[in-house]
Design a protein around this motif. Structure first.
Motif, PDB file in Angstrom:
ATOM      1  N   LEU A 107      -9.812  23.896   4.862  1.00  0.00           N
ATOM      2  CA  LEU A 107      -8.910  23.359   3.843  1.00  0.00           C
ATOM      3  C   LEU A 107      -8.704  21.853   4.037  1.00  0.00           C
ATOM      4  CD1 LEU A 107      -6.288  26.237   3.546  1.00  0.00           C
ATOM      5  CD2 LEU A 107      -7.955  25.517   1.809  1.00  0.00           C
ATOM      6  N   THR A 108      -8.601  21.423   5.290  1.00  0.00           N
ATOM      7  CA  THR A 108      -8.476  19.991   5.573  1.00  0.00           C
ATOM      8  C   THR A 108      -9.736  19.261   5.134  1.00  0.00           C
ATOM      9  OG1 THR A 108      -7.007  20.423   7.446  1.00  0.00           O
ATOM     10  CG2 THR A 108      -8.118  18.285   7.411  1.00  0.00           C
ATOM     11  N   LEU A 109     -10.887  19.809   5.474  1.00  0.00           N
ATOM     12  CA  LEU A 109     -12.155  19.202   5.076  1.00  0.00           C
ATOM     13  C   LEU A 109     -12.293  19.165   3.559  1.00  0.00           C
ATOM     14  CD1 LEU A 109     -14.921  18.039   5.824  1.00  0.00           C
ATOM     15  CD2 LEU A 109     -15.762  20.399   5.996  1.00  0.00           C
ATOM     16  N   ARG A 110     -11.893  20.224   2.901  1.00  0.00           N
ATOM     17  CA  ARG A 110     -11.951  20.282   1.425  1.00  0.00           C
ATOM     18  C   ARG A 110     -11.091  19.178   0.817  1.00  0.00           C
ATOM     19  NH1 ARG A 110      -9.939  22.160  -3.273  1.00  0.00           N
ATOM     20  NH2 ARG A 110     -11.242  23.490  -4.557  1.00  0.00           N
ATOM     21  N   SER A 111      -9.921  18.995   1.374  1.00  0.00           N
ATOM     22  CA  SER A 111      -9.015  17.960   0.874  1.00  0.00           C
ATOM     23  C   SER A 111      -9.626  16.573   1.046  1.00  0.00           C
ATOM     24  CB  SER A 111      -7.681  18.061   1.606  1.00  0.00           C
ATOM     25  OG  SER A 111      -6.831  17.028   1.218  1.00  0.00           O
ATOM     26  N   LYS A 112     -10.203  16.307   2.214  1.00  0.00           N
ATOM     27  CA  LYS A 112     -10.818  15.005   2.476  1.00  0.00           C
ATOM     28  C   LYS A 112     -11.981  14.746   1.523  1.00  0.00           C
ATOM     29  CE  LYS A 112      -9.636  14.681   7.366  1.00  0.00           C
ATOM     30  NZ  LYS A 112     -10.154  14.688   8.735  1.00  0.00           N
ATOM     31  N   ILE A 113     -12.816  15.732   1.320  1.00  0.00           N
ATOM     32  CA  ILE A 113     -13.956  15.576   0.415  1.00  0.00           C
ATOM     33  C   ILE A 113     -13.467  15.382  -1.022  1.00  0.00           C
ATOM     34  CG2 ILE A 113     -15.951  16.755  -0.607  1.00  0.00           C
ATOM     35  CD1 ILE A 113     -16.486  17.958   2.177  1.00  0.00           C
ATOM     36  N   GLY A 114     -12.440  16.117  -1.416  1.00  0.00           N
ATOM     37  CA  GLY A 114     -11.864  15.953  -2.758  1.00  0.00           C
ATOM     38  C   GLY A 114     -11.355  14.539  -2.975  1.00  0.00           C
ATOM     39  N   GLU A 115     -10.675  13.979  -1.968  1.00  0.00           N
ATOM     40  CA  GLU A 115     -10.178  12.596  -2.065  1.00  0.00           C
ATOM     41  C   GLU A 115     -11.333  11.609  -2.192  1.00  0.00           C
ATOM     42  OE1 GLU A 115      -7.711  11.975   1.353  1.00  0.00           O
ATOM     43  OE2 GLU A 115      -6.269  13.507   0.739  1.00  0.00           O
ATOM     44  N   LEU A 116     -12.396  11.826  -1.414  1.00  0.00           N
ATOM     45  CA  LEU A 116     -13.566  10.948  -1.504  1.00  0.00           C
ATOM     46  C   LEU A 116     -14.175  10.988  -2.900  1.00  0.00           C
ATOM     47  CD1 LEU A 116     -15.432  11.565   1.873  1.00  0.00           C
ATOM     48  CD2 LEU A 116     -14.331   9.458   1.129  1.00  0.00           C
ATOM     49  N   LEU A 117     -14.296  12.182  -3.443  1.00  0.00           N
ATOM     50  CA  LEU A 117     -14.903  12.317  -4.767  1.00  0.00           C
ATOM     51  C   LEU A 117     -14.027  11.708  -5.855  1.00  0.00           C
ATOM     52  CD1 LEU A 117     -16.457  15.889  -4.488  1.00  0.00           C
ATOM     53  CD2 LEU A 117     -17.671  13.693  -4.544  1.00  0.00           C
ATOM     54  N   GLU A 118     -12.710  11.795  -5.702  1.00  0.00           N
ATOM     55  CA  GLU A 118     -11.802  11.176  -6.680  1.00  0.00           C
ATOM     56  C   GLU A 118     -11.964   9.663  -6.688  1.00  0.00           C
ATOM     57  OE1 GLU A 118      -7.725  12.340  -6.217  1.00  0.00           O
ATOM     58  OE2 GLU A 118      -8.214  14.468  -6.326  1.00  0.00           O
ATOM     59  N   ASP A 119     -12.195   9.084  -5.521  1.00  0.00           N
ATOM     60  CA  ASP A 119     -12.344   7.637  -5.407  1.00  0.00           C
ATOM     61  C   ASP A 119     -13.768   7.158  -5.696  1.00  0.00           C
ATOM     62  OD1 ASP A 119      -9.712   7.445  -4.706  1.00  0.00           O
ATOM     63  OD2 ASP A 119     -10.087   7.384  -2.549  1.00  0.00           O
ATOM     64  N   TRP A 120     -14.669   8.054  -5.926  1.00  0.00           N
ATOM     65  CA  TRP A 120     -16.082   7.710  -6.045  1.00  0.00           C
ATOM     66  C   TRP A 120     -16.346   6.642  -7.110  1.00  0.00           C
ATOM     67  CZ3 TRP A 120     -19.424   9.516  -2.520  1.00  0.00           C
ATOM     68  CH2 TRP A 120     -20.771   9.209  -2.706  1.00  0.00           C
ATOM     69  N   ASN A 121     -15.819   6.826  -8.301  1.00  0.00           N
ATOM     70  CA  ASN A 121     -16.096   5.912  -9.401  1.00  0.00           C
ATOM     71  C   ASN A 121     -15.356   4.578  -9.270  1.00  0.00           C
ATOM     72  OD1 ASN A 121     -17.874   7.655 -10.686  1.00  0.00           O
ATOM     73  ND2 ASN A 121     -16.207   8.734 -11.710  1.00  0.00           N
ATOM     74  N   HIS A 122     -14.368   4.517  -8.406  1.00  0.00           N
ATOM     75  CA  HIS A 122     -13.597   3.282  -8.239  1.00  0.00           C
ATOM     76  C   HIS A 122     -14.313   2.275  -7.341  1.00  0.00           C
ATOM     77  CE1 HIS A 122     -10.344   5.240 -10.309  1.00  0.00           C
ATOM     78  NE2 HIS A 122     -10.307   6.210  -9.409  1.00  0.00           N
ATOM     79  N   ASN A 123     -15.260   2.726  -6.568  1.00  0.00           N
ATOM     80  CA  ASN A 123     -15.977   1.843  -5.635  1.00  0.00           C
ATOM     81  C   ASN A 123     -17.451   1.790  -6.013  1.00  0.00           C
ATOM     82  OD1 ASN A 123     -13.753   1.274  -3.940  1.00  0.00           O
ATOM     83  ND2 ASN A 123     -13.950   3.323  -3.061  1.00  0.00           N
ATOM     84  N   ILE A 124     -17.763   0.986  -7.007  1.00  0.00           N
ATOM     85  CA  ILE A 124     -19.125   0.920  -7.506  1.00  0.00           C
ATOM     86  C   ILE A 124     -19.954  -0.104  -6.738  1.00  0.00           C
ATOM     87  CG2 ILE A 124     -20.525   0.414  -9.549  1.00  0.00           C
ATOM     88  CD1 ILE A 124     -18.280   1.573 -11.212  1.00  0.00           C
ATOM     89  N   GLY A 125     -19.337  -1.087  -6.117  1.00  0.00           N
ATOM     90  CA  GLY A 125     -20.067  -2.142  -5.420  1.00  0.00           C
ATOM     91  C   GLY A 125     -20.936  -1.602  -4.294  1.00  0.00           C
ATOM     92  N   LYS A 126     -21.949  -2.403  -3.920  1.00  0.00           N
ATOM     93  CA  LYS A 126     -22.866  -1.989  -2.869  1.00  0.00           C
ATOM     94  C   LYS A 126     -22.980  -3.096  -1.826  1.00  0.00           C
ATOM     95  CE  LYS A 126     -27.568  -0.754  -1.904  1.00  0.00           C
ATOM     96  NZ  LYS A 126     -28.909  -1.024  -2.274  1.00  0.00           N
ATOM     97  N   PRO A 127     -22.101  -3.088  -0.826  1.00  0.00           N
ATOM     98  CA  PRO A 127     -22.203  -4.090   0.223  1.00  0.00           C
ATOM     99  C   PRO A 127     -23.483  -3.886   1.033  1.00  0.00           C
ATOM    100  CG  PRO A 127     -20.117  -2.915   0.342  1.00  0.00           C
ATOM    101  CD  PRO A 127     -20.952  -2.239  -0.675  1.00  0.00           C
ATOM    102  N   GLU A 128     -24.029  -4.978   1.511  1.00  0.00           N
ATOM    103  CA  GLU A 128     -25.292  -4.934   2.253  1.00  0.00           C
ATOM    104  C   GLU A 128     -25.149  -4.257   3.620  1.00  0.00           C
ATOM    105  OE1 GLU A 128     -28.320  -5.888   1.156  1.00  0.00           O
ATOM    106  OE2 GLU A 128     -27.392  -6.260  -0.789  1.00  0.00           O
TER     107      GLU A 128
END
Length: 136
Positions: A107-128
């Motif tokens: 459940l903890t892992l699911r929550s962390k992955i869900g948070e990552l996926l929610e933020d996915w579209n907000h971080n479009i940049g690609k640092p080197e």
């Protein structure tokens, strides 16, 4: 003329009656979970009908998450002439605690992955210097 009270089964018959592959039956025998009573003149293993009860027990215990080592411990208690139900209850209670712990971790892992996926579209940049900024 002596008659044999108990019918003996060859390993192929045990396989057919139990649904357990021959290789697995041999493996269980090597671990001491089951035992053949004797061998034919040709060297084939012979088992009593009791092996079917043991194999059914092993399959059921495995389906409840018990390891072969735990099952061997239980069968040793049984073979010593003691009822193993108390040992089984203890092992299953321990297994339940392990499952609850795994569920909490998942459940903890699911929550962390869900948070990552929610933020996915907000971080479009690609640092080197990063492979994937969301994970790093």
């Amino acid at each position: 003329m002596l008659t044999q009270d108990k019918q003996l089964f060859l390993i192929g018959q045990v396989k057919s009656l139990s649904g357990i592959p021959i290789r697995t039956i041999r493996y269980y025998e090597s671990l001491g979970l089951i035992a053949s009573l004797s061998r034919t003149e040709g060297g084939f293993r012979q088992f009593s009908a009791d092996v079917l009860t043991r194999l059914a027990f092993i399959k059921r215990a495995q389906s409840l998450g018990l390891s072969l080592e735990e099952i061997r411990d239980i069968l040793e208690v049984y073979d010593a002439g003691k009822p193993p139900c108390g040992d089984i209850q203890d092992k299953l209670a321990e297994k339940l605690l392990q499952i609850d712990s795994q569920i909490a971790q998942l459940l903890t892992l699911r929550s962390k992955i869900g948070e990552l996926l929610e933020d996915w579209n907000h971080n479009i940049g690609k640092p080197e210097d990063k492979i994937c900024p969301i994970i790093q």
